[in-house]
Scaffold this motif. Structure first.
Motif, PDB file in Angstrom:
ATOM      1  N   ALA B 112     -48.496  24.266 -17.510  1.00  0.00           N
ATOM      2  CA  ALA B 112     -48.264  24.173 -19.011  1.00  0.00           C
ATOM      3  C   ALA B 112     -49.071  25.699 -19.465  1.00  0.00           C
ATOM      4  CB  ALA B 112     -47.874  23.409 -19.298  1.00  0.00           C
ATOM      5  N   GLY B 113     -50.653  24.911 -19.163  1.00  0.00           N
ATOM      6  CA  GLY B 113     -51.299  25.669 -20.326  1.00  0.00           C
ATOM      7  C   GLY B 113     -51.187  27.200 -19.911  1.00  0.00           C
ATOM      8  N   VAL B 114     -50.973  27.325 -18.752  1.00  0.00           N
ATOM      9  CA  VAL B 114     -51.535  28.851 -18.181  1.00  0.00           C
ATOM     10  C   VAL B 114     -49.916  29.214 -18.404  1.00  0.00           C
ATOM     11  CG1 VAL B 114     -51.335  30.514 -15.828  1.00  0.00           C
ATOM     12  CG2 VAL B 114     -52.400  27.992 -15.662  1.00  0.00           C
ATOM     13  N   ARG B 115     -48.977  28.594 -18.518  1.00  0.00           N
ATOM     14  CA  ARG B 115     -47.691  29.823 -19.086  1.00  0.00           C
ATOM     15  C   ARG B 115     -47.909  29.752 -20.518  1.00  0.00           C
ATOM     16  NH1 ARG B 115     -42.330  26.006 -18.258  1.00  0.00           N
ATOM     17  NH2 ARG B 115     -41.421  27.860 -17.158  1.00  0.00           N
ATOM     18  N   ARG B 116     -48.863  28.900 -21.269  1.00  0.00           N
ATOM     19  CA  ARG B 116     -49.339  29.435 -22.589  1.00  0.00           C
ATOM     20  C   ARG B 116     -50.258  30.831 -22.648  1.00  0.00           C
ATOM     21  NH1 ARG B 116     -48.308  23.899 -24.063  1.00  0.00           N
ATOM     22  NH2 ARG B 116     -50.491  23.765 -23.444  1.00  0.00           N
ATOM     23  N   LEU B 117     -50.739  30.895 -22.050  1.00  0.00           N
ATOM     24  CA  LEU B 117     -52.016  31.362 -21.549  1.00  0.00           C
ATOM     25  C   LEU B 117     -50.930  33.254 -21.756  1.00  0.00           C
ATOM     26  CD1 LEU B 117     -54.539  30.162 -20.258  1.00  0.00           C
ATOM     27  CD2 LEU B 117     -54.779  31.246 -22.226  1.00  0.00           C
ATOM     28  N   MET B 118     -50.223  33.540 -20.597  1.00  0.00           N
ATOM     29  CA  MET B 118     -49.531  34.161 -19.735  1.00  0.00           C
ATOM     30  C   MET B 118     -48.486  35.003 -20.699  1.00  0.00           C
ATOM     31  SD  MET B 118     -52.331  34.670 -17.811  1.00  0.00           S
ATOM     32  CE  MET B 118     -51.186  36.626 -16.548  1.00  0.00           C
ATOM     33  N   ASP B 119     -47.756  35.506 -20.525  1.00  0.00           N
ATOM     34  CA  ASP B 119     -46.665  36.216 -21.425  1.00  0.00           C
ATOM     35  C   ASP B 119     -45.361  36.240 -20.530  1.00  0.00           C
ATOM     36  OD1 ASP B 119     -47.763  37.567 -23.285  1.00  0.00           O
ATOM     37  OD2 ASP B 119     -48.287  39.017 -22.440  1.00  0.00           O
ATOM     38  N   GLU B 120     -45.251  36.322 -19.035  1.00  0.00           N
ATOM     39  CA  GLU B 120     -44.536  35.873 -18.230  1.00  0.00           C
ATOM     40  C   GLU B 120     -44.753  35.216 -17.286  1.00  0.00           C
ATOM     41  OE1 GLU B 120     -43.031  39.436 -16.674  1.00  0.00           O
ATOM     42  OE2 GLU B 120     -42.347  40.468 -18.170  1.00  0.00           O
ATOM     43  N   PHE B 121     -43.742  33.159 -16.210  1.00  0.00           N
ATOM     44  CA  PHE B 121     -45.134  32.739 -15.344  1.00  0.00           C
ATOM     45  C   PHE B 121     -43.357  32.177 -14.639  1.00  0.00           C
ATOM     46  CE2 PHE B 121     -45.407  28.319 -14.253  1.00  0.00           C
ATOM     47  CZ  PHE B 121     -46.685  28.751 -14.694  1.00  0.00           C
ATOM     48  N   ASP B 122     -43.559  31.988 -13.081  1.00  0.00           N
ATOM     49  CA  ASP B 122     -42.668  32.163 -12.502  1.00  0.00           C
ATOM     50  C   ASP B 122     -43.396  30.680 -11.278  1.00  0.00           C
ATOM     51  OD1 ASP B 122     -39.982  32.437 -11.258  1.00  0.00           O
ATOM     52  OD2 ASP B 122     -41.373  33.246  -9.688  1.00  0.00           O
ATOM     53  N   ILE B 123     -42.532  30.439 -10.737  1.00  0.00           N
ATOM     54  CA  ILE B 123     -43.429  29.143 -10.139  1.00  0.00           C
ATOM     55  C   ILE B 123     -42.498  28.319  -8.506  1.00  0.00           C
ATOM     56  CG2 ILE B 123     -43.106  27.612 -11.556  1.00  0.00           C
ATOM     57  CD1 ILE B 123     -45.398  25.861 -10.247  1.00  0.00           C
ATOM     58  N   VAL B 124     -42.583  29.377  -7.336  1.00  0.00           N
ATOM     59  CA  VAL B 124     -42.200  28.688  -6.517  1.00  0.00           C
ATOM     60  C   VAL B 124     -42.560  27.786  -5.529  1.00  0.00           C
ATOM     61  CG1 VAL B 124     -40.265  29.114  -4.401  1.00  0.00           C
ATOM     62  CG2 VAL B 124     -40.920  31.254  -6.426  1.00  0.00           C
ATOM     63  N   SER B 125     -41.872  26.411  -5.453  1.00  0.00           N
ATOM     64  CA  SER B 125     -42.796  26.252  -4.857  1.00  0.00           C
ATOM     65  C   SER B 125     -41.536  24.963  -4.048  1.00  0.00           C
ATOM     66  CB  SER B 125     -43.524  24.939  -5.432  1.00  0.00           C
ATOM     67  OG  SER B 125     -44.231  23.510  -5.191  1.00  0.00           O
ATOM     68  N   ASP B 126     -42.289  24.824  -2.182  1.00  0.00           N
ATOM     69  CA  ASP B 126     -41.211  23.820  -1.267  1.00  0.00           C
ATOM     70  C   ASP B 126     -41.966  22.902  -1.361  1.00  0.00           C
ATOM     71  OD1 ASP B 126     -38.756  25.950  -1.889  1.00  0.00           O
ATOM     72  OD2 ASP B 126     -39.983  26.650  -0.810  1.00  0.00           O
ATOM     73  N   LEU B 127     -41.699  21.722  -1.101  1.00  0.00           N
ATOM     74  CA  LEU B 127     -42.440  20.646   0.076  1.00  0.00           C
ATOM     75  C   LEU B 127     -42.567  21.392   1.140  1.00  0.00           C
ATOM     76  CD1 LEU B 127     -40.553  17.158  -1.700  1.00  0.00           C
ATOM     77  CD2 LEU B 127     -42.709  18.496  -2.582  1.00  0.00           C
ATOM     78  N   GLY B 128     -44.052  20.692   1.588  1.00  0.00           N
ATOM     79  CA  GLY B 128     -44.617  21.323   2.193  1.00  0.00           C
ATOM     80  C   GLY B 128     -44.633  22.424   2.699  1.00  0.00           C
ATOM     81  N   ILE B 129     -44.431  23.690   2.375  1.00  0.00           N
ATOM     82  CA  ILE B 129     -44.641  24.993   2.692  1.00  0.00           C
ATOM     83  C   ILE B 129     -45.582  25.756   1.955  1.00  0.00           C
ATOM     84  CG2 ILE B 129     -43.219  26.990   2.208  1.00  0.00           C
ATOM     85  CD1 ILE B 129     -41.075  24.931   3.110  1.00  0.00           C
ATOM     86  N   GLY B 130     -45.717  24.995   0.846  1.00  0.00           N
ATOM     87  CA  GLY B 130     -46.540  26.008   0.062  1.00  0.00           C
ATOM     88  C   GLY B 130     -46.037  26.319  -1.458  1.00  0.00           C
ATOM     89  N   THR B 131     -47.019  26.583  -2.868  1.00  0.00           N
ATOM     90  CA  THR B 131     -46.458  27.279  -4.160  1.00  0.00           C
ATOM     91  C   THR B 131     -46.639  28.120  -4.122  1.00  0.00           C
ATOM     92  OG1 THR B 131     -46.645  25.008  -4.398  1.00  0.00           O
ATOM     93  CG2 THR B 131     -46.989  26.210  -6.480  1.00  0.00           C
ATOM     94  N   THR B 132     -46.158  29.242  -4.753  1.00  0.00           N
ATOM     95  CA  THR B 132     -46.261  30.195  -5.161  1.00  0.00           C
ATOM     96  C   THR B 132     -46.427  30.767  -7.064  1.00  0.00           C
ATOM     97  OG1 THR B 132     -46.320  31.736  -3.031  1.00  0.00           O
ATOM     98  CG2 THR B 132     -46.589  33.068  -5.141  1.00  0.00           C
ATOM     99  N   VAL B 133     -47.604  30.563  -7.770  1.00  0.00           N
ATOM    100  CA  VAL B 133     -46.962  31.159  -9.553  1.00  0.00           C
ATOM    101  C   VAL B 133     -47.377  33.068  -9.554  1.00  0.00           C
ATOM    102  CG1 VAL B 133     -48.052  30.335 -11.308  1.00  0.00           C
ATOM    103  CG2 VAL B 133     -48.026  28.446  -9.690  1.00  0.00           C
TER     104      VAL B 133
END
Lengths: 125, 140
Positions: B112-133
């Motif tokens: 949530a903090g990273v979202r406030r620090l930056m202008d655009e924020f996107d997250i893709v996360s799949d259980l057991g596969i990984g996360t990309t922010v």
């Protein structure tokens, strides 16, 4: 990189000189908590003027440090939070709850002088 | 990211495995931000966001990488930060980015903090596969 800790009168002064990793921060916390006992210090100043980033881990470690030294009878004051670091902390929602902060070393020293003098008066009453 | 946004040649990949890598990642980010023309204050915001993102990798995924790159959109220049891991993934992304949520005893402020620090924020996360922010900050 270890943080040098100076002893001045009843106080310990730790001046962070460069970016610190998590281990460095934990070591600083342990060293100050131990040295408060070793030198019977009444106050601790942590100067973070040169700290590049205050993230959630750094904030939590400094808060824990302040609370731990207080339990050992010494007040901690954080000095030198730069304007941009303060801005990032507010954006990130980090608060140094229950931790004293002062502008710089000089203000930190006078804060501790006031604090410890109050303590002495409190006891004599 | 829209098609009109172009990643410039300058791109740094920082592997994240141990906590000292967090420091390396944020220093690369700060240096790039300065080269792109961000003020020291704005560069601190970007470096702080990188610190939180790479910390998540060390704590939750044990291994991953931070990619920092210069981007431009017409006359606007910016910095994009990609944090990628093959960790356990996040079960409830909406909750994880809403603030006050954490499963590892952290402060729960990270995403949530990273979202406030930056202008655009996107997250893709799949259980057991990984996360990309992916988080971007644009120069005003």
């Amino acid at each position: 990189m270890p943080v040098p800790i100076l002893k001045q009168r009843d106080y310990l002064i730790a001046s962070i000189q460069a970016a610190l990793n998590d281990e460095d921060l934990k070591r600083l916390r342990e060293a100050l908590v131990a040295q408060v006992g070793e030198f019977r210090s009444r106050g601790v100043i942590v100067d973070i003027t040169a700290l590049d980033v205050m993230d959630s881990f750094a904030a939590r470690t400094l808060r824990d440090l302040a609370h731990m030294t207080r339990l050992r009878g010494a007040e901690t004051v954080i000095v030198g939070i730069q304007p941009e670091v303060a801005f990032a902390m507010v954006q990130l929602g980090l608060t140094l709850e229950g931790v004293a902060a002062a502008l710089d070393l000089e203000e930190g020293l006078s804060y501790l002088d006031r604090k410890t003098r109050q303590g002495v008066r409190g006891v004599s009453r | 990211m829209g098609d009109h946004i172009r990643t410039l040649a300058e791109e740094t990949v920082v592997p994240i495995r141990v906590d000292s890598d967090i420091v390396a990642a944020r220093q690369h980010g700060r240096a790039l931000a300065s080269r792109v023309g961000f003020s020291p204050g704005e560069a601190t915001l970007i470096a702080t966001a990188i610190s939180e993102l790479s910390r998540n990798i060390v704590h939750y995924a044990t291994y991953g990488e931070i990619i920092v790159a210069a981007v431009e959109n017409g006359a606007r220049r910016g910095v994009v930060v990609v944090a990628r891991d093959k960790g356990p993934g996040i079960a409830d992304v909406r909750r994880a980015t809403a603030g006050g949520y954490s499963t590892s005893g952290g402060l729960g402020l990270g995403l949530a903090g990273v979202r406030r620090l930056m202008d655009e924020f996107d997250i893709v996360s799949d259980l057991g596969i990984g996360t990309t922010v992916t988080a971007t900050k644009w120069k005003l």
